[in-house]
Design a protein around this motif. Structure first.
Motif, PDB file in Angstrom:
ATOM      1  N   SER B  26       0.824  -1.213   0.000  1.00 50.64           N
ATOM      2  CA  SER B  26       0.000   0.000   0.000  1.00 50.64           C
ATOM      3  C   SER B  26       0.857   1.260   0.000  1.00 50.64           C
ATOM      4  O   SER B  26       0.585   2.193  -0.765  1.00 50.64           O
ATOM      5  N   VAL B  30       0.824   3.964  -3.098  1.00 49.68           N
ATOM      6  CA  VAL B  30       0.388   5.357  -2.962  1.00 49.68           C
ATOM      7  C   VAL B  30       1.547   6.340  -3.117  1.00 49.68           C
ATOM      8  O   VAL B  30       1.335   7.547  -3.177  1.00 49.68           O
ATOM      9  N   LEU B  76      -5.769  -2.466   3.750  1.00 53.93           N
ATOM     10  CA  LEU B  76      -4.578  -1.878   3.134  1.00 53.93           C
ATOM     11  C   LEU B  76      -4.371  -2.389   1.709  1.00 53.93           C
ATOM     12  O   LEU B  76      -4.013  -1.622   0.809  1.00 53.93           O
ATOM     13  N   GLN B  79      -6.842  -0.607  -0.400  1.00 49.46           N
ATOM     14  CA  GLN B  79      -6.419   0.787  -0.614  1.00 49.46           C
ATOM     15  C   GLN B  79      -5.253   0.865  -1.594  1.00 49.46           C
ATOM     16  O   GLN B  79      -5.143   1.821  -2.360  1.00 49.46           O
ATOM     17  N   GLU B  82      -7.120   0.789  -4.807  1.00 51.85           N
ATOM     18  CA  GLU B  82      -7.996   1.929  -5.086  1.00 51.85           C
ATOM     19  C   GLU B  82      -7.277   3.272  -5.098  1.00 51.85           C
ATOM     20  O   GLU B  82      -7.607   4.151  -5.882  1.00 51.85           O
ATOM     21  N   LEU B  83      -6.294   3.418  -4.210  1.00 46.69           N
ATOM     22  CA  LEU B  83      -5.613   4.710  -4.115  1.00 46.69           C
ATOM     23  C   LEU B  83      -4.313   4.719  -4.895  1.00 46.69           C
ATOM     24  O   LEU B  83      -3.776   5.777  -5.199  1.00 46.69           O
TER      25      LEU B  83
END
Lengths: 76, 130
Positions: B26, B30, B76, B79, B82-83
């Protein structure tokens, strides 16, 4: 000057506060100022590093009684 | 943006390893790095649709973590997708052994992938194994 958005990551551990900041940045406008609240020292060190890497503006960090306030501005 | 792709291979079903793998995937994703995750062996069943069971700790650190507000490893990984546009691949061998179909897996996972394809895609990246 837009109002500061508060991102409350208190009580969470790395990378919780960072992830909460990223979620908040997604729904913010360029120029918005966000303040992350964190009780996790690791996140207080990590968030400025992440900002430097991805290019949002790191404004400041303040700490009192084991609570960090990290202020950032969305730049893109 | 990044010099090298990060390939995370997760085979363990222990809390500490799943957590560390989720953190690496994660945070790398990001931070703008290309991330591929390959889930196999004891890790895969945790990604069956609707499975919210807790992974057992393997040591003291995991035991302490269970009592703290630590971001859940599945959250996590989701995310990371998605992120950060991470790609998470379930191992087709593990799915065959467990008798799990694609529809039985969480929706944020990519299609079943074999080791041959994963190794091919991973050859120009760093490989992290948990």
């Amino acid at each position: 000057m837009t109002e500061k958005k508060i991102v409350d990551g208190r009580g969470s551990f790395c990378p919780g506060p960072l992830m909460e900041l990223i979620v908040a940045l997604k729904s913010s406008q360029v120029g918005d100022v966000l303040e992350v609240l964190s009780t996790d020292k690791g996140s207080a060190n990590d968030i400025p590093e992440w900002l430097r890497k991805v290019g949002h503006e790191y404004i400041s960090t303040t700490e009192s009684n084991g609570e960090w306030h990290i202020t950032v501005r969305k730049t893109k | 943006m990044s010099a090298s792709k990060i390939c995370v291979v997760v085979v363990s079903g222990s809390l500490e390893r799943l957590q560390m793998a989720a953190m690496v995937a994660s945070v790398a994703a990001v931070s703008g790095q290309e991330v591929m995750v390959f889930l196999s062996m004891n890790a895969l069943p945790y990604f069956a649709k609707g499975n919210i069971s807790k992974a057992p700790h393997e040591g003291e650190m995991g035991r302490i973590m269970e009592g703290k507000k630590i971001p859940e490893f599945r959250t996590l990984f989701e995310q990371a997708v998605e992120l950060g546009d991470a790609k998470i691949y379930p191992c087709s061998m593990a799915m065959d052994v467990l008798g799990i179909e694609q529809v039985g897996l969480e929706g944020y996972l990519e299609s079943a992938t074999g080791l041959t394809k994963f190794l091919h895609d991973a050859q120009d990246g760093q490989v992290w194994t948990f």
